[in-house]
Design an enzyme around this catalytic site. Structure first.
Site, PDB file in Angstrom:
ATOM      1  N   GLU A 365       0.839  -1.293  -0.084  1.00 53.49           N
ATOM      2  CA  GLU A 365       0.001   0.102   0.108  1.00 53.49           C
ATOM      3  C   GLU A 365       0.677   1.205   0.019  1.00 53.49           C
ATOM      4  O   GLU A 365       0.507   2.349   0.653  1.00 53.49           O
ATOM      5  CB  GLU A 365      -0.982   0.016   1.172  1.00 53.49           C
ATOM      6  CG  GLU A 365      -2.050  -1.043   0.974  1.00 53.49           C
ATOM      7  CD  GLU A 365      -3.039  -0.936   2.161  1.00 53.49           C
ATOM      8  OE1 GLU A 365      -3.147  -0.163   3.078  1.00 53.49           O
ATOM      9  OE2 GLU A 365      -4.388  -1.260   1.902  1.00 53.49           O
ATOM     10  N   GLU A 437      -6.541  -7.747  -1.045  1.00 50.99           N
ATOM     11  CA  GLU A 437      -7.325  -7.721   0.343  1.00 50.99           C
ATOM     12  C   GLU A 437      -8.733  -7.023  -0.064  1.00 50.99           C
ATOM     13  O   GLU A 437      -8.995  -6.090  -0.872  1.00 50.99           O
ATOM     14  CB  GLU A 437      -6.711  -6.323   1.278  1.00 50.99           C
ATOM     15  CG  GLU A 437      -5.401  -6.897   1.667  1.00 50.99           C
ATOM     16  CD  GLU A 437      -4.681  -5.920   2.733  1.00 50.99           C
ATOM     17  OE1 GLU A 437      -5.355  -5.147   3.175  1.00 50.99           O
ATOM     18  OE2 GLU A 437      -3.442  -5.790   2.508  1.00 50.99           O
TER      19      GLU A 437
HETATM   20  C1  GAL Z   1      -5.092  -2.674   4.664  1.00 45.60           C
HETATM   21  C2  GAL Z   1      -3.639  -3.126   5.186  1.00 45.60           C
HETATM   22  C3  GAL Z   1      -3.672  -4.432   5.894  1.00 45.60           C
HETATM   23  C4  GAL Z   1      -4.750  -4.249   7.027  1.00 45.60           C
HETATM   24  C5  GAL Z   1      -5.888  -3.838   6.455  1.00 45.60           C
HETATM   25  C6  GAL Z   1      -6.994  -3.878   7.497  1.00 45.60           C
HETATM   26  O1  GAL Z   1      -5.095  -1.425   4.288  1.00 45.60           O
HETATM   27  O2  GAL Z   1      -2.808  -3.610   3.826  1.00 45.60           O
HETATM   28  O3  GAL Z   1      -2.395  -4.659   6.412  1.00 45.60           O
HETATM   29  O4  GAL Z   1      -4.339  -3.148   7.877  1.00 45.60           O
HETATM   30  O5  GAL Z   1      -5.824  -2.743   5.711  1.00 45.60           O
HETATM   31  O6  GAL Z   1      -8.361  -3.938   6.582  1.00 45.60           O
END
Ligand code: GAL
Length: 782
Positions: A365, A437
C-alpha cells in the site's frame, strides 16, 4: 550437514559492550529458540514492552570441524541483528523476516572456539522496513526462527535454483564454493539417476514425473551429491514440484489451467508469543487454510514467513503470494537499500518452494516511486524469471511495472458492489488483475459480537467472493484476513486487536469462515448463522436465517414437525455454493392445522412472514392492507394473529426450542444440526497432537476449545474461564487462567523435555478434562 542449535542459547534482556569481552552465564538465562523478547498479554498490550536491545549468547566449538567450513544460520531475528564472533562484529542484518548466515571459521580463537553474541534490536524506530510510520500489526522481537550450523567440506554447493516445469524439464542452476572442474554430481529424482561432471547449469528433459497441482501437489525428492573421486563431499536435498506459472489479462495460470485465486491474508503472529512459534503451529495454519477453509492460496502479508509454513503449502498445494516487508511507508535512500536487499534475500531464500507463484516487490500500500520500484522489479526478474511479480497498492491507476496489478479493494460497505470492476482500477489491457485485500477494517467483528453483526460479517465475505467470481477478468482475491491479530494503538478496537479475521487469534472459526469452507467439496459443511433465539433480535423479529452449506438441500423441522425443504438460494449466484435462506418457518403447517381455507391460510402465512421480515412497526403497506382484509372480511382478530405468530414463528411458550436441520447430498442425509435451548454445558477440544516431538527444538500443540450445550450447539456468549494445569514434560504458554471469548478459547502446550506430561483443565474448580501427553525425540509415537 545441518545441526540445529536452538537449544544452546543464553539470553539477557539488555546489551552491554562488556559482554563482547566476557559473558557471565549466571547473569544470562538459558532459552530455546524460537524465542520472544517478551511474552505479552492477550490484548491491552503496550508495544513498547517488546522494543528493546537484548543479547543472545552461545559458544560453538569448531574442534571437531577443523576440516570444515561452518556457517551459523539464522532463519529469522527481529529486527536488526548484530552478530559478534569472539568480540568482533561479523555481520549486521537489517531485516526481521529473512534469514542470514555467517562463516565462523575466520573468527575462531586458538582453542577453535567461537563465542557468539547477537545483539538484537527490536525498536520500531530502526530505519528499516516496515518501520518509519504507523504499522497495523505488532512486530515483536527476538530470535524467533531456527538457528543452525551448516557444516561443509572443502567444496560444496552454495546455491541451487531449481526450475521444474510443466513440460517435465528440470533445470538446475548451481553455484559452488570453489572451483568445481574436478568434481562430479550424482543427481537423483524419481527414476532419474545420473553422475555428471559439475556444471553451473544442468538440464534434464522428458522426466518421468507428474505435475504439481493444487489438487495433486506431487513433490519429488531431489538429491544432489557432490563427488570428489567418488567420495560424497556435499549433499543438497530439496522437494521439487513440476509446474509452470503464467498470467494474462484474464488471470493466473498454473500448468496452463486458469486458477481463480480464492485466498486469505495471513499474519504470522500468535497470542502471547507473537512470532515465536516452532514448526507445528506453522504447519497447522497451512492445514487450516487449505483443508478447513478450502482455500487455494494465501498471501503472506506483509513479509516472508517461516519455511515450515511455506513447505507445508508446497505439500498441500496451497499457492503462495509472498511479499517483502513493509507497510505503506517508504523511507529514505538507506531504508530503500534495505528493502531492495530484502527482495534479493526473499527470492534467493524462498525460490525453491513450488507453491510460491508470485513475488510482491512493492511495500504494501505504498505510493508510486518509479526509481525504487524499477529497481525492485529488475532484481526480482534477474533472480527469478519463472514466477510472476506483483506489488500491492491501494489506489487506482498506479504505475504498473509488475506482471499483475495487485490491488486492495475495500469498496464494499455492506450495501453496494463487492468489488470494483478492473476497468475502474487499472487501464492495463493485457496484464492480470488481482484483488489482494477486501473487508478487514470495513467491518471488524468479534467472536462475541451479536448475531446480526456476525451475520453481516459473513454476508460481506459472501458478497465479495461472489462478485469476484462474477468478473472473468479478475484473477481472484484474498480476504482480509485469516485470523485476528495483535496490533498497534492506531488500529484495532482499542485493545490492540484487529478483529478482522474470519478466525479468532487461536484460529477458532467465526461464522464468516463458513463463506469459505462451504465453497469446497472435500467435506460436508452445514452451519447456521443464527441460534434462532428471538430475544437476540431487535423487536424479537428473527430474520435472514442463513444456512452455510455445500449440500444439495436441507429439511427443516421444529420439534417433531416438518416445516419444509430448502434449496440453495440465488443470493450469490456466482458462488459454487450459495447459502440456503430459511425464509419460511411455517411451511404447510398453518394450512394443515388451522381452520382456514387454503387461500386464507396462504394470506395469513404471507402476512406473518412479512411481519417477521419487517417488524410490526415497519410493515409494508401491502401487508397492512392484506391484514385489514383478513380482519374485516375473514374474521381474523389481532389476538389470533399474534397467537399464530407466536406458534409458528416465535415458537414462544413451547416446552423447549428445538429445530432440526438435516442436510442432504445426493439424497443421502450427511449432516444434521439439532438446535436446542440450553440445558447443559460441555467443552469440545480440538488439538493437533498429544505426542509432541522434540526435533529441531521444542514442540507446541495448539488446542482450540469450544463451549457447547448438550446438543453441541455453540454457546455464543460463553465468556467464562478455565484453569489449566500442566506437569511433567509439558508446560502451558501464558497464564493458567484462560477465558472464553464468544464461546471459544485456545491455548498452547509446549514441550520441555522428553517423557510424559499431563494437562488438566479445571472449570469452576472441578477437573473437567485431562490430556495425557508425551514428548518424544524424533518420529517415535508414544
Ligand atoms: C489494509 C492493510 C492491511 C490491514 C488492512 C485492514 O489497508 O494493507 O495490512 O491493515 O488494511 O483492513
Amino acid at each position: 550437514m545441518r545441526k540445529y542449535i536452538n537449544d544452546n542459547w543464553y539470553y539477557k534482556d539488555d546489551f552491554k559492550n562488556s559482554y563482547l569481552k566476557e559473558v557471565k552465564l549466571d547473569s544470562f538465562t538459558k532459552v530455546r529458540i524460537p524465542h520472544t523478547v517478551k511474552e505479552l498479554d492477550y490484548n491491552y498490550i503496550n508495544s513498547e514492552d517488546y522494543q528493546k536491545i537484548v543479547s543472545y549468547y552461545t559458544e560453538i566449538d569448531l574442534k571437531m570441524y577443523s576440516n570444515n567450513y561452518v556457517y551459523l544460520v539464522f532463519e529469522g531475528s527481529a529486527h536488526v541483528s548484530y552478530v559478534y564472533l569472539n568480540g568482533k562484529l561479523a555481520l549486521t542484518h537489517y531485516n526481521g523476516y529473512t534469514g542470514f548466515k555467517v562463516l565462523l571459521n575466520d573468527f575462531k580463537d586458538s582453542d577453535d572456539k567461537v563465542k557468539v553474541l547477537v545483539k538484537v534490536d527490536s525498536f520500531e524506530s530502526n530505519n528499516v522496513p516496515p518501520f518509519g510510520k504507523v504499522i497495523d500489526y505488532l512486530t515483536y522481537g527476538g530470535i524467533y526462527r531456527d538457528t543452525y550450523l551448516d557444516i561443509k567440506n572443502e567444496n560444496f554447493i552454495t546455491d541451487c535454483f531449481i526450475n521444474a516445469t510443466m513440460d517435465k524439464t528440470l533445470t538446475l542452476n548451481l553455484k559452488y564454493f570453489t572451483d568445481y572442474q574436478k568434481n562430479h554430481v550424482h543427481i537423483t529424482l524419481n527414476d532419474l539417476d545420473v553422475i555428471l561432471p559439475c556444471k553451473e547449469t544442468l538440464t534434464f528433459s522428458d522426466l518421468n514425473v507428474e505435475l504439481w497441482d493444487i489438487d495433486n501437489p506431487i513433490l519429488y525428492d531431489l538429491k544432489i551429491e557432490l563427488l570428489k573421486d567418488n567420495e560424497i563431499i556435499d549433499v543438497f536435498e530439496e522437494k521439487v514440484g513440476f509446474r509452470s506459472i503464467k498470467s494474462d489479462y484474464n488471470g493466473i495460470y498454473l500448468n496452463d489451467k486458469q486458477v481463480k485465486i480464492r485466498g486469505l491474508n495471513r499474519h504470522q503472529s500468535y497470542p502471547i508469543v507473537g512470532y515465536a512459534m516452532p514448526k507445528r503451529p506453522q504447519i497447522l495454519d497451512a492445514h487450516i487454510l487449505k483443508e478447513e477453509l478450502g482455500l487455494n492460496s494465501v498471501r503472506t502479508s506483509h513479509y516472508p514467513q517461516s519455511h515450515d509454513f511455506i513447505s507445508e503449502c508446497d505439500k498441500l498445494g496451497l499457492l503462495v503470494f509472498m511479499e517483502i516487508p513493509g507497510w505503506q511507508h517508504i523511507g529514505d535512500k538507506s531504508w530503500q537499500e534495505v528493502a531492495i536487499n530484502n527482495v534479493k534475500e526473499m527470492i534467493l531464500q524462498y525460490r525453491n518452494h513450488p507453491s510460491i507463484y508470485m513475488w510482491g516487490v512493492r511495500i504494501n500500500e505504498s505510493i508510486d516511486n518509479h526509481d525504487f520500484y524499477k529497481e525492485t522489479n529488475k532484481i526480482a526478474k534477474e533472480l527469478d524469471k519463472t514466477r510472476l511479480i506483483g506489488g500491492v497498492r491501494c489506489f487506482k491507476n498506479s504505475e504498473l511495472l509488475e506482471d499483475v496489478y495487485t490491488y486492495n479493494d475495500f469498496v464494499h460497505n455492506g450495501t453496494n458492489k463487492g468489488v470494483e470492476s478492473r476497468r475502474k482500477v487499472t487501464k492495463s489491457n493485457y496484464k492480470a488483475y488481482l484483488v489482494t485485500e477486501y473487508n478487514g477494517h470495513m467491518y471488524p467483528t468479534k467472536m462475541f459480537d451479536d448475531e446480526l453483526h456476525r451475520s453481516e460479517h459473513l454476508k460481506r465475505h459472501y458478497k465479495v467472493l461472489n462478485d469476484i467470481n462474477y468478473y472473468d477478468d479478475i484473477a481472484g482475491g484474498y480476504g482480509w484476513c485469516m485470523a485476528d491479530y495483535n496490533t498497534h494503538k492506531d488500529f484495532g478496537s482499542g485493545d490492540e486487536i484487529c478483529y478482522h479475521g474470519v478466525l479468532d487469534m487461536y484460529r477458532n472459526p467465526k461464522i464468516a469462515s463458513y463463506a469459505y469452507s462451504s465453497q469446497q467439496d472435500e467435506y460436508p459443511v452445514l452451519a447456521l448463522n443464527s441460534s434462532m433465539d428471538i430475544g437476540e433480535h431487535a423487536g424479537g423479529y428473527i430474520k435472514n436465517i442463513m444456512v452455510m452449506t455445500n449440500l444439495d438441500y436441507i429439511k427443516l423441522y421444529r420439534g417433531e414437525t416438518f416445516i419444509k425443504d430448502f434449496y440453495p438460494s440465488n443470493k450469490y449466484p456466482y458462488l459454487k455454493h450459495s447459502p440456503i435462506m430459511i425464509d419460511d418457518l411455517i411451511g404447510d403447517n398453518l394450512k394443515n392445522n388451522e381452520p382456514y381455507s387454503p387461500k386464507i391460510s396462504q394470506k395469513i402465512k404471507k402476512s406473518l412472514l412479512e411481519i417477521q421480515q419487517y417488524g410490526l412497526e415497519n410493515m409494508p403497506l401491502k401487508t397492512k392492507l392484506r391484514m385489514l382484509n383478513l380482519i374485516v372480511f375473514h374474521g381474523l382478530t389481532l389476538a389470533t394473529g399474534f397467537e399464530l405468530y407466536e406458534k409458528y414463528i416465535g415458537a414462544w411458550g413451547e416446552d423447549s426450542k428445538e429445530y432440526l436441520i438435516e442436510g442432504y447430498k445426493n439424497n443421502e442425509k450427511v449432516k444434521v444440526i439439532r438446535l436446542q435451548s440450553y440445558k447443559r454445558l460441555h467443552f469440545n477440544y480440538r488439538y493437533d497432537t498429544l505426542n509432541l516431538i522434540e526435533d529441531k527444538s521444542y514442540d507446541v500443540a495448539s488446542f482450540r476449545v469450544e463451549a457447547l450445550n448438550q446438543a453441541d450447539n455453540h454457546l455464543n456468549y460463553f465468556n467464562e474461564a478455565i484453569r489449566i494445569e500442566t506437569s511433567g514434560c509439558v508446560s502451558l504458554i501464558g497464564p493458567s487462567i484462560v477465558s472464553f471469548k464468544g464461546g471459544f478459547a485456545g491455548f498452547y502446550i509446549k514441550s520441555n523435555g522428553i517423557g510424559k506430561g499431563d494437562v488438566k483443565i479445571y472449570y469452576q474448580d472441578k477437573l473437567v478434562k485431562e490430556f495425557k501427553m508425551c514428548v518424544t525425540k524424533g518420529e517415535v509415537q508414544c
